[in-house]
Enzyme design. Structure first.
Site, short mmCIF file in Angstrom:
data_model
loop_
_atom_site.label_atom_id
_atom_site.label_comp_id
_atom_site.label_asym_id
_atom_site.label_seq_id
_atom_site.Cartn_x
_atom_site.Cartn_y
_atom_site.Cartn_z
N LYS A 115 22.96 34.24 45.71
CA LYS A 115 23.78 33.77 44.57
C LYS A 115 24.02 32.26 44.71
O LYS A 115 23.85 31.51 43.74
CB LYS A 115 25.12 34.50 44.56
CG LYS A 115 26.17 33.87 43.65
CD LYS A 115 27.48 34.61 43.62
CE LYS A 115 28.47 34.14 44.63
NZ LYS A 115 29.19 32.89 44.34
N ASN A 116 24.41 31.82 45.90
CA ASN A 116 24.82 30.42 46.05
C ASN A 116 23.64 29.46 46.12
O ASN A 116 23.83 28.24 46.19
CB ASN A 116 25.74 30.27 47.26
CG ASN A 116 27.08 30.94 46.99
OD1 ASN A 116 27.36 31.35 45.84
ND2 ASN A 116 27.89 31.12 48.00
N CYS B 218 41.57 29.14 41.67
CA CYS B 218 41.27 30.58 41.69
C CYS B 218 42.05 31.19 42.84
O CYS B 218 42.87 30.52 43.46
CB CYS B 218 39.76 30.79 41.86
SG CYS B 218 39.21 30.30 43.49
N ARG C 66 40.98 24.47 44.27
CA ARG C 66 39.58 24.16 43.97
C ARG C 66 39.43 22.85 43.16
O ARG C 66 38.90 22.83 42.07
CB ARG C 66 38.89 25.31 43.22
CG ARG C 66 39.01 26.66 43.84
CD ARG C 66 38.34 26.84 45.18
NE ARG C 66 36.91 26.78 45.15
CZ ARG C 66 36.12 27.82 44.94
NH1 ARG C 66 36.64 28.98 44.67
NH2 ARG C 66 34.80 27.70 44.96
N ASP D 101 32.83 32.46 53.65
CA ASP D 101 32.48 33.59 52.77
C ASP D 101 32.34 34.91 53.52
O ASP D 101 32.13 35.94 52.89
CB ASP D 101 31.18 33.30 52.01
CG ASP D 101 31.40 32.22 50.97
OD1 ASP D 101 30.41 31.72 50.41
OD2 ASP D 101 32.56 31.84 50.75
N ARG E 23 30.07 40.09 40.48
CA ARG E 23 29.62 38.69 40.32
C ARG E 23 28.63 38.32 41.42
O ARG E 23 27.80 37.45 41.23
CB ARG E 23 30.84 37.74 40.38
CG ARG E 23 31.70 37.72 39.15
CD ARG E 23 32.67 36.58 39.21
NE ARG E 23 32.04 35.43 39.82
CZ ARG E 23 32.62 34.62 40.72
NH1 ARG E 23 33.85 34.87 41.11
NH2 ARG E 23 32.00 33.59 41.23
C1 EPZ Z 1 30.62 26.84 47.55
O1 EPZ Z 1 31.79 26.60 46.78
C2 EPZ Z 1 30.33 28.33 47.42
N1 EPZ Z 1 30.08 28.65 46.02
C3 EPZ Z 1 31.52 29.13 47.93
O2 EPZ Z 1 31.16 30.52 47.85
C4 EPZ Z 1 31.75 28.77 49.40
O3 EPZ Z 1 32.89 29.47 49.86
C5 EPZ Z 1 31.98 27.25 49.51
O4 EPZ Z 1 30.86 26.55 48.94
C6 EPZ Z 1 32.14 26.81 50.97
O5 EPZ Z 1 31.01 27.18 51.69
C7 EPZ Z 1 28.84 28.40 45.50
O6 EPZ Z 1 27.95 27.92 46.17
C8 EPZ Z 1 28.63 28.80 44.07
P1 EPZ Z 1 33.24 23.34 48.55
P2 EPZ Z 1 32.28 25.08 46.50
O7 EPZ Z 1 33.14 22.29 47.52
O8 EPZ Z 1 31.10 24.20 46.34
C9 EPZ Z 1 37.59 21.41 48.71
C10 EPZ Z 1 31.43 32.77 47.27
O9 EPZ Z 1 32.22 33.65 47.64
N2 EPZ Z 1 37.11 20.48 47.67
O10 EPZ Z 1 32.37 23.28 49.77
O11 EPZ Z 1 33.28 25.13 45.42
C11 EPZ Z 1 37.72 22.84 48.18
O12 EPZ Z 1 38.96 23.02 47.53
C12 EPZ Z 1 31.94 31.38 46.99
O13 EPZ Z 1 30.19 32.94 47.11
C13 EPZ Z 1 37.93 19.42 47.29
O14 EPZ Z 1 39.03 19.24 47.82
O15 EPZ Z 1 33.01 24.77 47.88
C14 EPZ Z 1 37.61 23.66 49.43
O16 EPZ Z 1 38.86 23.70 50.07
C15 EPZ Z 1 33.43 31.25 47.19
N3 EPZ Z 1 37.48 18.57 46.32
C16 EPZ Z 1 36.61 22.86 50.28
O17 EPZ Z 1 36.60 21.53 49.74
C17 EPZ Z 1 36.26 18.73 45.73
O18 EPZ Z 1 35.89 17.92 44.86
C18 EPZ Z 1 35.20 23.42 50.28
O19 EPZ Z 1 34.79 23.48 48.96
C19 EPZ Z 1 35.45 19.82 46.12
C20 EPZ Z 1 35.89 20.68 47.10
#
Ligand code: EPZ
Length: 417
Positions: free
Chosen positions: A22-23, A116, A121, A303, A397
Site C-alpha cells: 500500500k505505502n 487522524c 499529522r 506501523d 484500507r
Molecule cells: C507514511 O506516513 C506512511 N503512510 C505511514 O503508514 C507510516 O506510519 C509513516 O510514513 C511513518 O513510517 C504512507 O506511506 C501512505 P511521516 P507519512 O511524514 O508520510 C511528522 C499506515 O498505517 N510530520 O513519515 O504521513 C508526522 O506527524 C500508515 O500504513 C510532521 O511533523 O509519515 C509524524 O509524527 C500510517 N510534519 C512523523 O513526522 C510533516 O510535514 C512521521 O510522519 C510531515 C510529518
C-alpha cells in the site's frame, strides 16, 4: 461500517503469498501523472486506498483502469489541478499528489488532510520544501493552493525523515531546473521503489534508501511498466498471526530484509529464511521485549507497533514499548484491555508498559485505525471465546481480504458488512 466475528483459539498454519505494498503503490500512482503518458503498474494491492488514489487520478482527468492487481494510467488527458476534497477526507495520504500535480500543472489545490487517530499529522515539512523549490503557497481556509511556473532545484534538509515529505520533494523535483538534494531523507523501501519507478520513466534520481537523495531535473518522462514491491507490514502482520496463536506460517514473495526479523527473534519465534520466503514457527512461550522503540526505517516500524503490542500482551513477562513516530498511536490499547490485557499508557501517551497475561478473552471491540484494527484481529485470534470488532473500513484500507486469508490459514473468522 462492517464487523469481524472471530472465535479465537485456532492455531494459524499454512502458507500465504503477500500482495503489493500500500505505502509503495500510493506514491507510485501519484508519480504516474509525471510522464503525461501511460503507466502500467503490476502487483497493486486491491484495497480501498488504491481505489481512492485511482479516483483522485480520474478526478484530475487521467484515464484509469484496474484489473487483476494491475493499474493502467493514461495521464496525457490530465485537465485539472484540484484534488477532490472528499477523497482527501477519505485518505489523508492524498497529500502525496501535491508534488506530482504541481510539477505537471504548475498549480495544485488540495485541502488540508487534517489529523487522524495517530496524531495531528501536520504537513509543514512538505510546504516548507515546496516553498524552497520556488512554489508560491496560498492557504485559503482549509485549502492549500501551490503554484510555480518554474521550480528550481535546491538543498532541502528535513528536520525529521518524513516519508511523505521525502516523496513529495522527489515528485516536485523531477522537472525542476538544476539539482535538488534531500538531506535526512526517509530511507524506507517504499522510497527505493518510487525511485526505481521514476528511473524507468527516465528521471535522474539517485540515493533512495540512504539519507541523501539527489534529483537532477529532466525535460520529459516516458511511458513505464513496473511491479510494486511486496507489503512488508502486511507480511509481518501475518507472521504475528502465527506467533500469537502458537502456530506456524510460511509467507512467500516477500523481501526478507524489509521486515524487522530481529524483533520476532526477540520474542522467541523460530525463523527460517529462503529466497523471498519467510517461515515462522512459534514456541510454547512468547518472550517479552524489555525495550521496543519505533523509529524510522531501518529500525522497528511504527506501523507494526500495535500488532506487536497485541503479541506482547501474551508474553511471559513485562515489555516496554515506546512509540517515537506518532504522538497518539495508542487507540488499540483500551480495546486490548477490554480483552484482559494488562497495559499501562504512561502520561507521555507514547510509552506502554505491558505485563503479559496467560490469556485474553473475547470481547466487543471497536477498531479506530488501520494498524490498530489489525492488532485487534490478531489478539482475537488468540483469545478464548468470541470477539466482535466493529470497523469503519479502516482495515479494508490496507489489508486485502484479510478474513479470507486468515480463514485459509485455519482461523475461525467472518466479516459482515
Ligand atoms: C507514511 O506516513 C506512511 N503512510 C505511514 O503508514 C507510516 O506510519 C509513516 O510514513 C511513518 O513510517 C504512507 O506511506 C501512505 P511521516 P507519512 O511524514 O508520510 C511528522 C499506515 O498505517 N510530520 O513519515 O504521513 C508526522 O506527524 C500508515 O500504513 C510532521 O511533523 O509519515 C509524524 O509524527 C500510517 N510534519 C512523523 O513526522 C510533516 O510535514 C512521521 O510522519 C510531515 C510529518
Amino acid at each position: 461500517m462492517g464487523r469481524y466475528l472471530i472465535n479465537g483459539g485456532k492455531k494459524i498454519s499454512g502458507t500465504l503469498k503477500i500482495n503489493g505494498s500500500k505505502n509503495s503503490v500510493l506514491p507510485i500512482l501519484a508519480a504516474s501523472i509525471l510522464n503525461s503518458g501511460q503507466s502500467v503498474i503490476h502487483n497493486c494491492p486491491d484495497i480501498y486506498d488504491t481505489h481512492t488514489a485511482l479516483k483522485i487520478l480520474k478526478h484530475v482527468g487521467c484515464k484509469v483502469k484496474f484489473e487483476n492487481h494491475t493499474a493502467i494510467i493514461d495521464s496525457s488527458t490530465i485537465n485539472s489541478y484540484e484534488v477532490d476534497p472528499d477523497l482527501v477526507k477519505e485518505m489523508r495520504s492524498s497529500i502525496i499528489f501535491l508534488g506530482s500535480i504541481l510539477s505537471v500543472m504548475k498549480r495544485v489545490s488540495i485541502s488540508y488532510p487534517g489529523g487522524c487517530e495517530l496524531g495531528k499529522r501536520p504537513i509543514d515539512f512538505h510546504l516548507a520544501a515546496l516553498k524552497k523549490l520556488g512554489a508560491q503557497i496560498i492557504e485559503d481556509g482549509d485549502k492549500i493552493i501551490c503554484s510555480a511556473e518554474n521550480l528550481k532545484g535546491c538543498k532541502i534538509k528535513l528536520k525529521f525523515p518524513s516519508v511523505g515529505a521525502t516523496q513529495n520533494i522527489i515528485l516536485a523535483s523531477v522537472f525542476a531546473r538544476g539539482s535538488t538534494k534531500i538531506i535526512n531523507a526517509a530511507r524506507e523501501p517504499e522510497i527505493i521503489d518510487l525511485q526505481n519507478f521514476l528511473k524507468k520513466m527516465g528521471a535522474d534520481i539517485n540515493g533512495a534508501g540512504t539519507s541523501q537523495i539527489v534529483i537532477n531535473g529532466v525535460e520529459k518522462l516516458s511511458n513505464v511498466e513496473h511491479k510494486v514491491i511486496p507489503d512488508r507490514i502486511v507480511a509481518a502482520t501475518f507472521l504475528i498471526s502465527a506467533a500469537i496463536t502458537k502456530g506456524q506460517i510460511e509467507i512467500e514473495n516477500v523481501i526478507t530484509n524489509h521486515l524487522p526479523l530481529i524483533n520476532f527473534l526477540q520474542t522467541g519465534c523460530y525463523i527460517k529464511l529462503s529466497k523471498n520466503k519467510i517461515y515462522l514457527k512459534a514456541k510454547e512461550f512468547i518472550r517479552p521485549i524489555k525495550n521496543l522503540q519505533t523509529m524510522p526505517y531501518p529500525y522497528f516500524p511504527t506501523d507494526l507497533q500495535a500488532q506487536f503490542v497485541s503479541l506482547l500482551s501474551l508474553a511471559s513477562g513485562r515489555s516496554i514499548v515506546k512509540e517515537n513516530v506518532f504522538e497518539s498511536r495508542n487507540k488499540h490499547i483500551p480495546e486490548l484491555i477490554k480483552m484482559g490485557a494488562k497495559i499501562k499508557i504512561l502520561p507521555d501517551n507514547t510509552t506502554f508498559i505491558i505485563d503479559g497475561v496467560k490469556r485474553l478473552n473475547g470481547a466487543y471491540l471497536i477498531s479506530k485505525d488501520l494498524r490498530g484494527g489489525a492488532a485487534l484481529i490478531l489478539a482475537a485470534l488468540a483469545a478464548y471465546g468470541k470477539t466482535i470488532i466493529q470497523d469503519e473500513n479502516h482495515i479494508l484500507r490496507g489489508y486485502e481480504k484479510i478474513e479470507e486469508k486468515l480463514k485459509s490459514l485455519g482461523a475461525d473468522i467472518k466479516y459482515e458488512q
